[in-house]
Scaffold this motif. Structure first.
Motif, mmCIF file in Angstrom:
data_model
loop_
_atom_site.group_PDB
_atom_site.id
_atom_site.type_symbol
_atom_site.label_atom_id
_atom_site.label_comp_id
_atom_site.label_asym_id
_atom_site.label_seq_id
_atom_site.Cartn_x
_atom_site.Cartn_y
_atom_site.Cartn_z
ATOM 1 N N LYS A 1 1.386 6.500 7.940
ATOM 2 C CA LYS A 1 -0.058 6.602 7.698
ATOM 3 C C LYS A 1 -0.645 5.246 7.324
ATOM 4 O O LYS A 1 -1.737 4.878 7.782
ATOM 5 C CB LYS A 1 -0.328 7.615 6.582
ATOM 6 N N VAL A 2 0.054 4.496 6.493
ATOM 7 C CA VAL A 2 -0.466 3.189 6.065
ATOM 8 C C VAL A 2 -0.550 2.231 7.241
ATOM 9 O O VAL A 2 -1.488 1.436 7.339
ATOM 10 C CB VAL A 2 0.417 2.613 4.935
ATOM 11 N N HIS B 1 2.101 1.792 -3.442
ATOM 12 C CA HIS B 1 1.006 2.259 -4.305
ATOM 13 C C HIS B 1 0.786 3.763 -4.122
ATOM 14 O O HIS B 1 0.651 4.504 -5.114
ATOM 15 C CB HIS B 1 -0.261 1.476 -3.965
ATOM 16 N N GLN B 2 0.766 4.239 -2.870
ATOM 17 C CA GLN B 2 0.557 5.663 -2.637
ATOM 18 C C GLN B 2 1.741 6.499 -3.127
ATOM 19 O O GLN B 2 1.554 7.578 -3.705
ATOM 20 C CB GLN B 2 0.315 5.910 -1.144
ATOM 21 N N LEU C 1 0.826 -1.211 0.000
ATOM 22 C CA LEU C 1 0.000 0.000 0.000
ATOM 23 C C LEU C 1 0.859 1.260 0.000
ATOM 24 O O LEU C 1 0.506 2.260 -0.647
ATOM 25 C CB LEU C 1 -0.926 -0.010 1.211
ATOM 26 N N SER C 2 1.984 1.229 0.730
ATOM 27 C CA SER C 2 2.872 2.400 0.741
ATOM 28 C C SER C 2 3.447 2.656 -0.646
ATOM 29 O O SER C 2 3.479 3.805 -1.122
ATOM 30 C CB SER C 2 4.002 2.178 1.754
ATOM 31 N N GLN D 1 -3.689 2.972 8.942
ATOM 32 C CA GLN D 1 -4.808 2.478 8.147
ATOM 33 C C GLN D 1 -4.971 0.973 8.288
ATOM 34 O O GLN D 1 -6.087 0.466 8.427
ATOM 35 C CB GLN D 1 -4.612 2.852 6.679
ATOM 36 N N VAL E 1 4.467 8.288 4.632
ATOM 37 C CA VAL E 1 3.444 7.426 4.018
ATOM 38 C C VAL E 1 3.348 6.092 4.752
ATOM 39 O O VAL E 1 2.248 5.584 5.009
ATOM 40 C CB VAL E 1 3.764 7.215 2.524
ATOM 41 N N ASP F 1 1.452 9.262 -6.000
ATOM 42 C CA ASP F 1 1.741 10.655 -5.665
ATOM 43 C C ASP F 1 2.914 11.203 -6.484
ATOM 44 O O ASP F 1 2.940 12.387 -6.844
ATOM 45 C CB ASP F 1 2.037 10.744 -4.162
#
Length: 509
Positions: A279-280, A260-261, A257-258, A283, A276, A265
Motif C-alpha cells: 500500500k505504501v 510508521h503505519q 512510512l511502512s 501511495q 502495508v 496499527d
C-alpha cells in the motif's frame, strides 16, 4: 311386370337422388365461389393498401432526399457567394496596396533624383574648396593628407597608451557590474531551501519496547521488512530510534512510512508487513505524480508528457552532492527564466529546459550513459522541442551547443550548484583543488606566496616588487586566470588578485 315396375322405380329413385345431389353440389359450389370472391376482394384491397403505403413511403423518402440536396446546394451557393465577397474585398485591398506602393516608389524616385542633384552639387563645391586650399597652402591634397595623417598618428599613439588602461578598466567594471546585476537579481528572486540528503534515515519510536516487536520472533519481522523494502534496518542500543540505511531515498521513505503505519496499527507480522509495504508503494507512486503535477503548476509549465511529470516528481527523492535534485531543478528553472528574460529570450522555454536538465538522473532503468545524454534522449522520446533537448544534452558539454538556451542552462546549473551551502564536496577533493590552485600560481616566475581563500573562490597571489612591475601584474593575473580555466575543474568562478607592494623596514635602537 313387377320386375319392370321395380326397375322403373329404381330408375326414378336414381334420378331423384341424382337431382338432389346435383342441387346440393351446385349450392356448395356457389358457396365456395362466393367465399373465394370475398377472399379475393379482401386480398385485392390488402394488396392495394400495401401498394399505396409503399408508394407513399417512397414519395416521402424522395422528398427528403430532394430537400437535403436543395439545402446542400443552397449552402454551397451561400459559401461560394461568401468566398466571392471575400475575394473581392481582398482584391480591393490588394489594389489599394499596389497603388500605395506605386506612390511610395514614385516618391522614392523623386527623392533619389533630388539626392543625386545635391550630391553632384556637393562634389562640385568640394572640388572647388580643395583647389582653393591647394592654392593657399602651396601643397597638393595628397601631400597635405599625408602630413595630417602622420601628425595624427603620432598624437594617437601618445594618447592611446594613456587611454588603453582606462578603457580596459571601464569595460571590465561595466561588464562585471552588469553580470553581477543579472546574477544578483536572479538569486534575489529565487528563494529556496537547501535540503541535504543522507544515506540513512532515523525512525523515532516512543519506547524501546517497540524494537522487540519490530524484530519479531527469531527476527522474522525485520527480515520480512528488509526483503519487502530493500532497506537495511539497524536496531541497536540507540534510545528511541531505529536507523534505516539504503542508497535509494525512495526505498528509505517507503520503509519509514511502512514502519510508521505498522507501529501505529500494532499488528506486526510478515503478512501484514507485505500488505502495508504494498500500500505504501502505491501511495509513494501517487505522491510522486502529484509532486510532479504540483511542480508544473508552481512553475507555470504546461503540456509536459505524463512520464516526464512522474520523473520530475521522482526528483524529490534524489540528491546530487547533498543537494536535493527537485529543489536544484526548480532553482535552475527559475534562474533560467530570469536570465532569459534579461537577455530578451523566451523565459518559458528556458524555464522548461532548466527544470528538465537533470532528468537523466532519475530514470527507472539506469543505462551506462552520462545523465545529460540520457536526459536528452528521454526528452526526444517524449516529443520535447529540439532546442530544449539540446540544452539538456549540452549542459555538461557532452554535445555541441546549437541554441542560446544551452549556455543559459549551463550557467544557471553552475549558479545553483556553486552557491554557498548548495552542495557537499568530498573533503579530500576540496583540499586537493585548493592545493592545485596555489601550486599553479606558484609556478609563475616572480610569485612569492599564494593563498586560496573564500572556499577556493578567490586566489591571492603575492609577487616580489623587485621582480615584477605594475604593468606586468595585470598580465600575470590574466595568464593565471586563463590557465585555471583550461587546466582545472571548479564550480562557479575563481577571482585572481595579484598583490605587489614595497615595504621599507627600519629599527630604532
Amino acid at each position: 311386370m313387377e320386375i319392370v315396375i321395380g326397375i322403373i322405380g329404381l330408375i326414378i329413385g336414381a334420378a331423384i337422388a341424382w337431382y338432389v345431389t346435383g342441387k346440393m353440389a351446385n349450392s356448395r359450389a356457389q358457396n365456395i365461389l362466393s367465399d373465394a370472391e370475398k377472399d379475393a376482394e379482401v386480398i385485392k384491397k390488402k394488396i392495394l393498401l400495401e401498394a399505396k403505403e409503399d408508394a407513399l413511403a417512397m414519395k416521402t423518402e424522395a422528398e427528403k432526399q430532394a430537400n437535403a440536396r436543395a439545402t446542400k446546394l443552397q449552402n454551397n451557393e451561400n459559401r461560394l457567394k461568401q468566398r466571392e465577397m471575400t475575394l473581392n474585398q481582398r482584391q480591393e485591398e490588394l489594389n489599394k496596396k499596389n497603388a500605395e506602393v506605386e506612390e511610395v516608389r514614385a516618391n522614392l524616385m523623386n527623392q533619389q533624383e533630388f539626392l543625386d542633384k545635391k550630391g553632384a552639387e556637393l562634389e562640385r563645391v568640394h572640388r572647388q574648396s580643395v583647389e582653393r586650399l591647394e592654392t593657399i597652402s602651396g601643397l597638393s591634397a595628397e601631400e597635405a593628407k599625408e602630413r595630417l595623417v602622420q601628425s595624427l598618428k603620432e598624437e594617437a599613439k601618445a594618447d592611446a597608451q594613456s587611454y588603453v588602461n582606462d578603457i580596459m578598466e571601464d569595460a571590465r567594471l561595466s561588464a562585471n557590474k552588469e553580470a553581477k546585476r543579472i546574477v544578483v537579481q536572479a538569486i534575489q528572486r529565487v528563494a529556496t531551501e537547501t535540503s541535504i540528503e543522507n544515506a540513512v534515515t532515523v525512525f523515532h519510536i516512543d519506547s524501546d519496547e517497540v524494537k522487540g516487536r519490530i524484530i519479531g520472533r527469531e527476527g522474522r519481522n525485520i527480515r520480512a521488512l528488509e526483503a519487502a523494502t530493500g532497506v537495511e534496518i539497524v536496531v541497536d542500543d540507540t534510545p528511541e530510534a531505529i536507523v534505516l540505511s539504503g542508497f535509494d531515498p525512495v526505498r528509505r521513505e517507503i520503509a519509514r512510512l511502512s514502519l510508521h503505519q505498522l507501529v501505529a496499527d500494532g499488528r506486526i507480522h510478515p503478512a501484514r508487513i507485505e500488505e502495508v509495504v504494498s500500500k505504501v508503494k502505491k501511495q509513494i507512486e501517487e505522491e510522486i505524480v502529484e509532486t510532479g503535477k504540483r511542480t508544473m503548476i508552481d512553475l507555470g509549465i504546461h503540456g509536459l508528457h505524463p512520464e516526464l511529470i512522474r520523473m520530475v516528481g521522482k526528483m524529490k527523492y534524489r540528491s546530487s552532492y547533498g543537494q536535493n535534485l527537485l529543489q536544484h531543478s526548480r532553482e535552475t528553472a527559475n534562474l533560467c527564466a530570469i536570465m532569459a528574460a534579461e537577455l530578451g529570450l523566451n523565459p518559458k522555454r528556458a524555464k522548461r529546459a532548466g527544470l528538465l536538465h537533470d532528468i537523466g538522473k532519475v530514470p527507472d532503468d539506469e543505462p551506462e550513459l552520462p545523465h545529460a545524454i540520457l536526459g536528452m534522449k528521454l526528452a526526444e522520446k517524449y516529443k520535447e522541442k529540439p532546442d530544449i533537448c539540446n540544452a539538456i544534452g549540452a549542459h555538461h558539454d557532452e554535445v555541441e551547443m546549437t541554441t542560446l538556451l544551452a549556455p543559459i542552462v549551463q550557467v544557471c546549473d553552475a549558479i545553483s550548484g556553486a552557491r554557498p551551502g548548495a552542495r557537499r564536496e568530498i573533503v579530500e577533493a576540496y583540499i586537493k583543488r585548493l592545493n592545485d590552485l596555489e601550486q599553479l600560481a606558484l609556478s609563475y616566475p616572480g610569485v612569492v606566496k599564494t593563498y586560496a581563500i573564500q572556499a577556493g573562490r578567490e586566489l591571492r597571489v603575492i609577487v616580489g616588487a623587485d621582480k615584477i612591475d605594475d604593468k606586468d601584474t595585470e598580465k600575470l593575473s590574466a595568464e593565471i586566470a586563463r590557465e585555471i580555466q583550461t587546466e582545472m575543474t571548479y564550480p562557479g568562478q575563481v577571482k585572481i588578485t595579484v598583490i605587489r607592494e614595497t615595504r621599507a623596514v627600519s629599527y630604532a635602537k
